[in-house]
Design a protein around this motif. Structure first.
Motif, PDB file in Angstrom:
ATOM      1  N   LYS A  69      -3.120   8.430  -1.181  1.00 15.97           N
ATOM      2  CA  LYS A  69      -4.441   7.894  -1.506  1.00 15.97           C
ATOM      3  C   LYS A  69      -4.392   7.053  -2.783  1.00 15.97           C
ATOM      4  N   ARG A  70      -3.688   7.547  -3.782  1.00 15.83           N
ATOM      5  CA  ARG A  70      -3.602   6.800  -5.042  1.00 15.83           C
ATOM      6  C   ARG A  70      -2.846   5.487  -4.860  1.00 15.83           C
ATOM      7  N   MET A  71      -1.815   5.506  -4.036  1.00 15.36           N
ATOM      8  CA  MET A  71      -1.085   4.268  -3.786  1.00 15.36           C
ATOM      9  C   MET A  71      -1.941   3.285  -2.991  1.00 15.36           C
ATOM     10  N   GLU A  72      -2.768   3.776  -2.092  1.00 16.39           N
ATOM     11  CA  GLU A  72      -3.677   2.906  -1.352  1.00 16.39           C
ATOM     12  C   GLU A  72      -4.628   2.197  -2.317  1.00 16.39           C
ATOM     13  N   GLU A  73      -5.060   2.916  -3.339  1.00 16.36           N
ATOM     14  CA  GLU A  73      -5.931   2.310  -4.350  1.00 16.36           C
ATOM     15  C   GLU A  73      -5.181   1.250  -5.143  1.00 16.36           C
ATOM     16  N   THR A  74      -3.923   1.522  -5.448  1.00 19.98           N
ATOM     17  CA  THR A  74      -3.103   0.547  -6.171  1.00 19.98           C
ATOM     18  C   THR A  74      -2.910  -0.725  -5.341  1.00 19.98           C
ATOM     19  N   LEU A  75      -2.798  -0.560  -4.021  1.00 13.63           N
ATOM     20  CA  LEU A  75      -2.584  -1.702  -3.142  1.00 13.63           C
ATOM     21  C   LEU A  75      -3.766  -2.680  -3.163  1.00 13.63           C
ATOM     22  N   ARG A  76      -4.911  -2.226  -3.603  1.00 13.12           N
ATOM     23  CA  ARG A  76      -6.075  -3.110  -3.659  1.00 13.12           C
ATOM     24  C   ARG A  76      -5.965  -4.097  -4.818  1.00 13.12           C
ATOM     25  N   ARG A  77      -5.082  -3.783  -5.774  1.00 14.08           N
ATOM     26  CA  ARG A  77      -4.851  -4.697  -6.891  1.00 14.08           C
ATOM     27  C   ARG A  77      -3.808  -5.735  -6.503  1.00 14.08           C
ATOM     28  N   LYS A  78      -3.842  -6.874  -7.166  1.00 14.48           N
ATOM     29  CA  LYS A  78      -2.884  -7.938  -6.875  1.00 14.48           C
ATOM     30  C   LYS A  78      -1.486  -7.491  -7.301  1.00 14.48           C
ATOM     31  N   PRO A  79      -0.518  -7.537  -6.384  1.00 17.75           N
ATOM     32  CA  PRO A  79       0.842  -7.127  -6.727  1.00 17.75           C
ATOM     33  C   PRO A  79       1.558  -8.204  -7.528  1.00 17.75           C
ATOM     34  N   PRO A  80       2.778  -7.940  -8.016  1.00 15.80           N
ATOM     35  CA  PRO A  80       3.552  -8.974  -8.723  1.00 15.80           C
ATOM     36  C   PRO A  80       3.666 -10.253  -7.897  1.00 15.80           C
ATOM     37  N   ALA A  81       3.810 -11.378  -8.588  1.00 20.05           N
ATOM     38  CA  ALA A  81       3.722 -12.691  -7.946  1.00 20.05           C
ATOM     39  C   ALA A  81       4.762 -12.908  -6.851  1.00 20.05           C
ATOM     40  N   PHE A  82       5.938 -12.257  -6.960  1.00 16.33           N
ATOM     41  CA  PHE A  82       6.988 -12.519  -5.966  1.00 16.33           C
ATOM     42  C   PHE A  82       6.711 -11.833  -4.632  1.00 16.33           C
ATOM     43  N   SER A 141      10.429  -1.941  -0.589  1.00 17.32           N
ATOM     44  CA  SER A 141      10.112  -0.723   0.162  1.00 17.32           C
ATOM     45  C   SER A 141       9.742   0.360  -0.846  1.00 17.32           C
ATOM     46  N   ILE A 142       8.517   0.842  -0.766  1.00 14.68           N
ATOM     47  CA  ILE A 142       8.059   1.902  -1.675  1.00 14.68           C
ATOM     48  C   ILE A 142       7.840   3.160  -0.833  1.00 14.68           C
ATOM     49  N   MET A 143       8.758   4.104  -0.950  1.00 13.22           N
ATOM     50  CA  MET A 143       8.679   5.332  -0.165  1.00 13.22           C
ATOM     51  C   MET A 143       7.829   6.365  -0.885  1.00 13.22           C
ATOM     52  N   LEU A 144       6.923   6.995  -0.157  1.00  9.31           N
ATOM     53  CA  LEU A 144       6.011   7.995  -0.719  1.00  9.31           C
ATOM     54  C   LEU A 144       6.322   9.367  -0.148  1.00  9.31           C
ATOM     55  N   ASN A 145       6.348  10.358  -1.030  1.00 10.71           N
ATOM     56  CA  ASN A 145       6.606  11.749  -0.638  1.00 10.71           C
ATOM     57  C   ASN A 145       7.985  11.922  -0.011  1.00 10.71           C
ATOM     58  N   GLU A 146       8.927  11.172  -0.523  1.00  9.43           N
ATOM     59  CA  GLU A 146      10.322  11.405  -0.171  1.00  9.43           C
ATOM     60  C   GLU A 146      10.798  12.539  -1.059  1.00  9.43           C
ATOM     61  N   GLU A 147      11.990  12.466  -1.640  1.00  9.66           N
ATOM     62  CA  GLU A 147      12.437  13.516  -2.555  1.00  9.66           C
ATOM     63  C   GLU A 147      11.580  13.539  -3.813  1.00  9.66           C
ATOM     64  N   ASP A 148      11.047  12.378  -4.173  1.00 10.10           N
ATOM     65  CA  ASP A 148      10.093  12.260  -5.280  1.00 10.10           C
ATOM     66  C   ASP A 148       8.790  11.677  -4.739  1.00 10.10           C
TER      67      ASP A 148
END
Length: 355
Positions: free
Chosen positions: A55-68, A116-123
């Motif tokens: 959920k927190r990452m979904e909120e972060t996705l609403r912000r503009k990511p780095p330019a590349f 690739s941003i993996m969520l709830n993997e080992e970390d």
């Protein structure tokens, strides 16, 4: 979001681009391990807490990511079929752990598959950047930008003395794992590989197989990565790995030159025999196919085989893996059926260059 566009093509256009030292270095990857300070680590996390990470990452996705980064999509792992997960692993977009063991796992992928941003993997969060060829500084720079982007919204588990806190103690500190995938057929042929890799292990680096820890080397591919993160700055880790990999590249080039000069007939015979088997065989296991493909790729890089771009052979490397073979023919298969279809797939792909 649909996973289809990420599994339909074996390699993204980004990974097919010509890059530094692409004749020996297949790819460069930088991965950062991060955890959120107010949630239990993965061993103790509940399903609802794991859902909170997403959920927190979904909120972060609403912000503009780095330019590349042009665009990012979040894909949950649970709804994916075993075959879809397998293909994502074969393409190095997710880890075997995320595919098989993670609870409430998810991955955020960029359109060009560099990120690739993996969520709830080992970390809680595993940031990965994947680039073609030997591009350690670029991969680290992009991973660092993503890390800063996420940290603007989240508080990481961080200790002033120990650094970033991670589930596995070997990642504590900088939390960075930088790795380079090397194609080293000449060092294997000249029986220098054990000496070279033994020296690598003595300078704080580790040699792994194609899919990381616990996997075996296939087709003369070796993954070299840092082992220690505690007490070292990210730049030190990158510099150390760069220096060692540069030496290995030089050794591989010298071994290729030695083979060309000292045993040209034997080298050409091996490469053309492998090429013939790939063009005409009717059944082929993965291990054999990767070994033969390694010989042919060496032949292309040495100019003995013309007309086939090395990028197409890199793409074929993914296509011959068990998951992708079944995806390509759109049907589940037994091991024997896969071997037959793999040979068919290879013949079809190579035939395009000899019509």
């Amino acid at each position: 979001m649909s996973v289809d566009k990420f599994i339909q093509k074996p390699l993204s256009e980004n990974m097919k681009q010509e890059a530094p030292d692409h004749d020996i270095v297949m790819s460069t990857r930088v991965r950062l391990a991060r955890n959120l300070k107010d949630l239990p680590f993965q061993l103790l996390i509940t399903d609802s807490q794991a859902e909170e990470v997403i959920k927190r990452m979904e909120e972060t996705l609403r912000r503009k990511p780095p330019a590349f980064i042009k665009s990012l999509e979040l894909i949950r792992i649970d709804p994916l079929s075993p075959l879809e997960r397998k293909v994502l692993v074969e393409k190095h977009l997710i880890s075997p752990f995320l595919a098989e063991e993670a609870r409430k796992g998810a991955v955020i992928l960029s359109d060009n598959e560099e990120v690739s941003i993996m969520l709830n993997e080992e970390d809680h969060i595993r940031i990965q950047t994947l680039l073609p060829g030997f591009q350690l500084e670029e991969a680290w720079e992009h991973a660092n930008l993503i890390d800063d982007w996420i940290e603007e919204e989240m508080d990481y588990a961080f200790d002033d003395r120990r650094g970033y806190l991670t589930s596995c103690p070997t990642n504590t500190g900088a939390g960075i794992r930088a790795s380079v995938m090397l194609h080293l057929p000449a060092l294997v042929m000249t029986k220098q590989i054990n000496r070279i890799l033994g020296a690598v292990n003595q300078v704080g680096l580790v040699v792994r197989g194609v899919y990381g820890e616990g996997s075996e080397a296939q087709g003369n591919l070796f993954q070299i990565s840092n082992q220690i993160t505690l007490g070292l700055a990210e730049e030190e880790i990158i510099d150390n790995l760069r220096g060692v990999v540069r030496q290995i590249i030089d050794h591989e080039r010298a071994a290729r030159e030695m083979l060309k000069n000292s045993m040209p007939l034997q080298l050409a015979d091996r490469i053309y025999r492998s090429f013939g088997l790939l063009r005409y065989a009717r059944s082929m296991e993965t291990k054999e196919a990767t070994s033969l493909l390694s010989d042919v790729l060496l032949g292309v890089d040495l100019g003995l085989i013309e007309g086939i771009p090395s990028a197409e052979l890199n793409e074929l490397w993914v296509m011959i893996q068990p998951g992708y073979v079944q995806t390509y023919f759109a049907q589940p298969m037994t091991a024997e059926e896969r071997d037959e279809k793999r040979a068919t797939l290879i013949r079809e792909q190579l035939q395009k260059y000899f019509i």
